[in-house]
Each structure stands twice: as structure tokens, then as C-alpha cells.
Design an enzyme around this catalytic site. Sequence first.
Site, PDB file in Angstrom:
ATOM      1  N   HIS A 244      22.063  26.444  75.607  1.00 32.94           N
ATOM      2  CA  HIS A 244      21.453  25.521  76.579  1.00 32.94           C
ATOM      3  C   HIS A 244      22.211  25.494  77.926  1.00 32.94           C
ATOM      4  O   HIS A 244      21.670  25.849  78.967  1.00 32.94           O
ATOM      5  CB  HIS A 244      21.440  24.097  76.017  1.00 32.94           C
TER       6      HIS A 244
HETATM    7  O1  RIB Z   1      19.749  19.264  74.265  1.00 37.35           O
HETATM    8  C1  RIB Z   1      20.842  20.091  74.568  1.00 37.35           C
HETATM    9  C2  RIB Z   1      21.752  19.421  75.544  1.00 37.35           C
HETATM   10  O2  RIB Z   1      22.273  18.210  74.980  1.00 37.35           O
HETATM   11  C3  RIB Z   1      22.993  20.263  75.876  1.00 37.35           C
HETATM   12  O3  RIB Z   1      23.421  19.950  77.177  1.00 37.35           O
HETATM   13  C4  RIB Z   1      23.999  19.798  74.863  1.00 37.35           C
HETATM   14  O4  RIB Z   1      25.338  20.006  75.304  1.00 37.35           O
HETATM   15  C5  RIB Z   1      23.689  18.325  74.824  1.00 37.35           C
HETATM   16  O5  RIB Z   1      24.342  17.711  75.939  1.00 37.35           O
END
Ligand code: RIB
Length: 319
Positions: A244
Site C-alpha cells: 500500500h
Molecule cells: O489500508 C492500508 C493502510 O492502512 C496502510 O497505510 C497501512 O499502513 C495502514 O495505515
Amino acid sequence: MTVPVYLDCDTGVDDALALGHLLASPRADLVGIGTVHGNTDAAGAAENTLRLLTLAGRSDVPVAVGAASPLVGDFAGGAVAVHGTDGIGGLRGSLPRPACGPVMEDAADMLLRLSHRHPRELQILAVGPLTNLALALQRDPSLVTRVAGVTVMGGAALVPGNATAVAEANIVHDPEAAQITVTASWPLTLVPLDATMQQTLDESRRLRLCASGSAFARACGQMLDTYLDFYERVVLGRRAAALHDPLAAAVMLGEHRTVTAPRVPVEVDCTRGPCRGQTVCDLRSQRRVRGDVEGATVRVVQDTAPGYADLLVEMLDRV
Ligand code: RIB
Ligand code: CA
């Protein structure tokens, strides 16, 4: 030619990967980091970030502790099942203690100060809940005139959420802050689950990181063990995990190609119902012409080119 970057994060395993991408990139000048509640508490995220910077030999980068809770409501307690009790897969205790702690100013004030220091050049990369960005906008709405661009890892446009049926974690942990952020008049790129769930790192690449010549890369390989456990058990059914936050870093720097990224209206559901925290992206323009909607300020990244994991491993090897 580098761009000044402010990173706002809830360090977290994939936040650590995004930090590594920024530190390795010849295009980024990381001028400050603010932490926020999310994967762990804001103070713990700052400790994780300071230790990772120390490991990378980059204690020159200032870290500010940001919001401990959302604009409305309380800290949700962290994502222990995904990121471990310390936020980075249990690795905090084996990372080097930082020589200095966080700076005195909070994250929102750091962001405002940096926007004056780098007017119309500062890029913001936000990979946690958006509380600090919303606080900065509330303290000084003219911030939008001094920021070159904002890139947010968050949201889910046409795919299910990961925190609820429709909401992604960063957004649902502070929907009011997200609504303030995505409706402000600055150029914002949203990198939602639609894009990030397509980019995964598997066990073979994790083991390459564990064998890296870079201590930072090896630490990432170790903290990814917990992260891949969760994704194998709960999300993908195979030993791999979504990238992500580092994907958002790569998109911001133009180091990984976006394929579909229309500029469309985006709103965040701030009601108290089952859709709280949903990012409502008006992609109806794709029915007419695959293009931008006049007057819209949010670019929603739906697809990126395959193979980002190999670029990330290369980048982390250089830290
Ligand atoms: O949904 C994924 C996000 O939420 C990423 O940034 C992970 O690190 C959490 O913060
Ligand atoms: Ca994060």
C-alpha cells in the site's frame, strides 16, 4: 533534481517500506516526517520512525509526533494483528535507539513550517489517517497555496474496504479529516486499495530483503514476516502482502507508472451508518469518456503497471 517531501505516516510495516523508498529515491528530499495514530499510537510510530532513520544513517530527518486521536472519537487501538504490537512486526526492540527524540513542534505545525520553507514545491505523502493534514488546514487554510501536491494512500473506489465492508483503514480511522483533505483546493492523488491490492510482495522477495547488504532492507524483510503471516491467513490465502504505502511513494515520485487515474469528484461518507469512511469516487465519467471531470481536484489511481515489488526490493537494497 529532487523535490522536498513531507511524509505523514503511522509507522507500520508498509509505512517503513515507503520510508525506505523515499530514502533510496534520487528524486526525493525527505525534509520532515509527522506521525499519526493508526497502525499504532502516534508516539510509538515516531519511535519506530526514529529508529528506522537511525538504522539508515539518516538521523538528520526531523520527526514530529502528530495527532494521537482522530478529529472525532478516540484512537482505535492500532492494527496489532497486521503490524504487530509495536507497529513494525515486533522489531522495535532490535533497532538502534535514536540519538535524539522527536522535535518539539507537532506534525501539523511541522507541515505548516515546511510549506513556508519550500513554497509551491513541497510534496505531501500521507500514508496514515489524515488527521494531521486536516489540523494543518484548519490552523492555516492558505496551506493549499504553498503545496505542490498531495498523495494519499487511502480509500477504496470500486473495490471492498479492508477495515469495513466499504471503508479502507486510513480513511475510516478519521473520516472527518479525510473529507477535509480530499475536498481542499489542492491537487491530490488518491492511491486506493483498487491500485495497492494489485501490487504484492511474496516470500521469495521477502527472503531477498533478509539477505540484503542493507541493514534497513534486512529489517524490512524481518518485519514483513508478521505482515505476510496476516495476509496469508486473512486476506490472500497465499504468502504475499499488499504494498500500500510504498506504491503511493512511487506514484508520487513518478517512479512507477499509473495506467488509469482519472480526476473525479471524491467525497467521504461521514455519517454514522454502515458506510462511514467510504470514499465515494464519482467514476461515472468512465461511462461517457475515460477522462477527467471538469473542476475535479482528486486523481484516483485505479490501475498501475505490474511489477512494483521488484523495483521496491532494488530501492531498499540501496538504503
Ligand atoms: O489500508 C492500508 C493502510 O492502512 C496502510 O497505510 C497501512 O499502513 C495502514 O495505515
Ligand atoms: Ca500506513
